[in-house]
Write an enzyme that holds these catalytic residues in place. Sequence first.
Site, mmCIF file in Angstrom:
data_model
loop_
_atom_site.group_PDB
_atom_site.id
_atom_site.type_symbol
_atom_site.label_atom_id
_atom_site.label_comp_id
_atom_site.label_asym_id
_atom_site.label_seq_id
_atom_site.Cartn_x
_atom_site.Cartn_y
_atom_site.Cartn_z
ATOM 1 N N HIS A 75 20.546 3.771 9.050
ATOM 2 C CA HIS A 75 20.761 5.131 9.554
ATOM 3 C C HIS A 75 19.874 6.141 8.823
ATOM 4 O O HIS A 75 19.583 5.995 7.640
ATOM 5 C CB HIS A 75 22.233 5.538 9.532
ATOM 6 C CG HIS A 75 22.873 5.669 8.186
ATOM 7 N ND1 HIS A 75 22.885 6.845 7.483
ATOM 8 C CD2 HIS A 75 23.562 4.783 7.419
ATOM 9 C CE1 HIS A 75 23.551 6.679 6.348
ATOM 10 N NE2 HIS A 75 23.955 5.431 6.277
ATOM 11 N N ASP A 77 20.443 9.601 8.777
ATOM 12 C CA ASP A 77 21.087 10.822 8.283
ATOM 13 C C ASP A 77 21.620 10.632 6.877
ATOM 14 O O ASP A 77 21.813 9.504 6.412
ATOM 15 C CB ASP A 77 22.226 11.255 9.224
ATOM 16 C CG ASP A 77 23.355 10.238 9.297
ATOM 17 O OD1 ASP A 77 23.061 9.028 9.408
ATOM 18 O OD2 ASP A 77 24.525 10.640 9.233
ATOM 19 N N GLU A 172 25.463 8.525 11.283
ATOM 20 C CA GLU A 172 26.382 7.510 10.750
ATOM 21 C C GLU A 172 27.411 8.152 9.837
ATOM 22 O O GLU A 172 28.578 7.785 9.839
ATOM 23 C CB GLU A 172 25.594 6.444 9.984
ATOM 24 C CG GLU A 172 26.409 5.219 9.564
ATOM 25 C CD GLU A 172 27.143 5.346 8.231
ATOM 26 O OE1 GLU A 172 28.001 4.507 7.961
ATOM 27 O OE2 GLU A 172 26.867 6.296 7.463
ATOM 28 N N HIS A 378 26.373 9.397 -1.672
ATOM 29 C CA HIS A 378 26.984 10.712 -1.438
ATOM 30 C C HIS A 378 27.151 11.494 -2.734
ATOM 31 O O HIS A 378 28.111 12.236 -2.905
ATOM 32 C CB HIS A 378 28.364 10.592 -0.755
ATOM 33 C CG HIS A 378 28.327 9.798 0.515
ATOM 34 N ND1 HIS A 378 29.402 9.691 1.347
ATOM 35 C CD2 HIS A 378 27.336 9.081 1.091
ATOM 36 C CE1 HIS A 378 29.083 8.932 2.380
ATOM 37 N NE2 HIS A 378 27.825 8.537 2.240
#
Length: 408
Positions: A75, A77, A172, A378
Site C-alpha cells: 500500500h 498510503d 489501507e 505509525h
Amino acid sequence: MVERFLRYVKYDTQSAENSPTYPSTEKQKELGRQLAYELRELSLQDASIDGYGYVTATLPANIQRTTPTIGFIAHMDTSPEVSGRDVKPQIHENYSGNDIILPGDNTQILRASENPELAKKTGNGIITSDGTTLLGADDKAGVAEIVDAVHYLTTHPEVEHGRIKVAFTPDEEVGKGVEHFDTRKFGAQYAYTLDGETLGEVENETFSADSVQVTFRGVPFHPGYALGRLVNSIKIASTFVEKLPKDRDSPETTEKMEGYVHPYIIQGGVESTRVKFIIRDFEDDGLRRREETLRGIAEETVRIYPKSNFTLETEESYRNMKHVLDKYPEVVEKATVAVRMAGLQPKLHSIRGGTDGARLCYMGLPTPNLATGGHNFHSKLEWISIQDMKKAAEIIVNLVKLWSKAAE
Ligand SMILES: [Zn+2]
C-alpha cells in the site's frame, strides 16, 4: 532499492479517515502515477493507475508451461496518526548498537533496550525519519521491495518465472485499501501483501472482526416537571459501560490469541445514547459469544431503568483469513520455503488486527502477509534496516522461482 525507497517516502501520501472521496486523499495518486511510470520503465508495458488510485502491472511469463499467476501487493498510503509530510529520511550507516537520537527532535530516541529487533542489527544501515514525522516504511518499504524484485527479474531473464502481477493500493490505513479492488481483473490466483514487520514472519491469521452498536432509549421530559417520568439514556448507557468486564476481554487486558470487546465511541443525549464497539476474536464463534455477552449486559441494564429499551446492531468487518488460506496450504507453505531459501527461520504469525489480505482472501484471492523488515509503524520512531529490505526483495524472488515450478 534504497534510492527508490528514499524517493517514495518523500511523497506525502497520508490517507484520511471519514473522507467522502476515494482515494481518501488525492495526493496518494501522485506517488501512484510515479510508480506506474517506473514500472513501465522496467518494461511492464501495461502499468497504469486507475481512477481509484490502484496501480497495477503485469510481468509476463518467460516460460511456456502454465503456472499460477502470482500477485504482490503493497500500500502507498501512510497512517493518519502521524504526519508524513516533508519526511527527511536519515541513514545511520554501520549501526553501532547504541541508542539513536533523531536529529530533528532530540526527544525522539530509538533505544536499543526498547527495540530488541534493532539491537540485533549492529553493522546494518538503519533508516529512520528525522524524528518530526513518521518514516513511511509502512508501507513504502513493501512498495520498494516489490519494485526491486521486479527490476531483478527483468534484468535477469535467465530466472524462470510465470506470470507475475503487481498492485499498489491507496487507503489501507483507513481500512479501505481493497474496497474497489477488482480481483478478477487483477487476474492473480494467489497473492502476497508485503506489509508485515519482522523478517521471516509469514502472517496467515487475522482476527475476525465485527462492529456492534448498542442504542439505549430513555424517556425525555421537561426537567422541571420530570419527577417519576424522566428516564435519562445517558445514565443508562453509563451503567451499561460500567458493567463491561474490566480485568478481561478488553484491548488493554488481552494479548496473543485472546479476543476483546472495545467501546470506542459514545454519543447521545437524554432521549437516546449509542455506544459503538469493535469486537475481535480469532474464532467466529467467539465473536458471536461476545456479541451475546454485550446483549446480556444491555438487557440487565435496561431492567434497572423502567420504560427504557435498547437495540443492538452488528455489522461484519472482516473474517480470519486462515479459514481461506487453510484451503490452499501451498500458498503459506511456499512463503515459508522462500524465507528459508533466504537463510532465515520462517515463523507463522497471527495479526491482532486485519490486513487487506484478509479481505482479499474473502474476495477470491488468497493473500497471506509477508514482512518488509520495517518496525514501529505509525510512529516517529519507525525504522528499517537496508539489509532486511534486500532480504525481503530476495524472498519475493524466491517465491517467484518456487511458483514457476508449480502446476496450475
Ligand atoms: Zn501497512
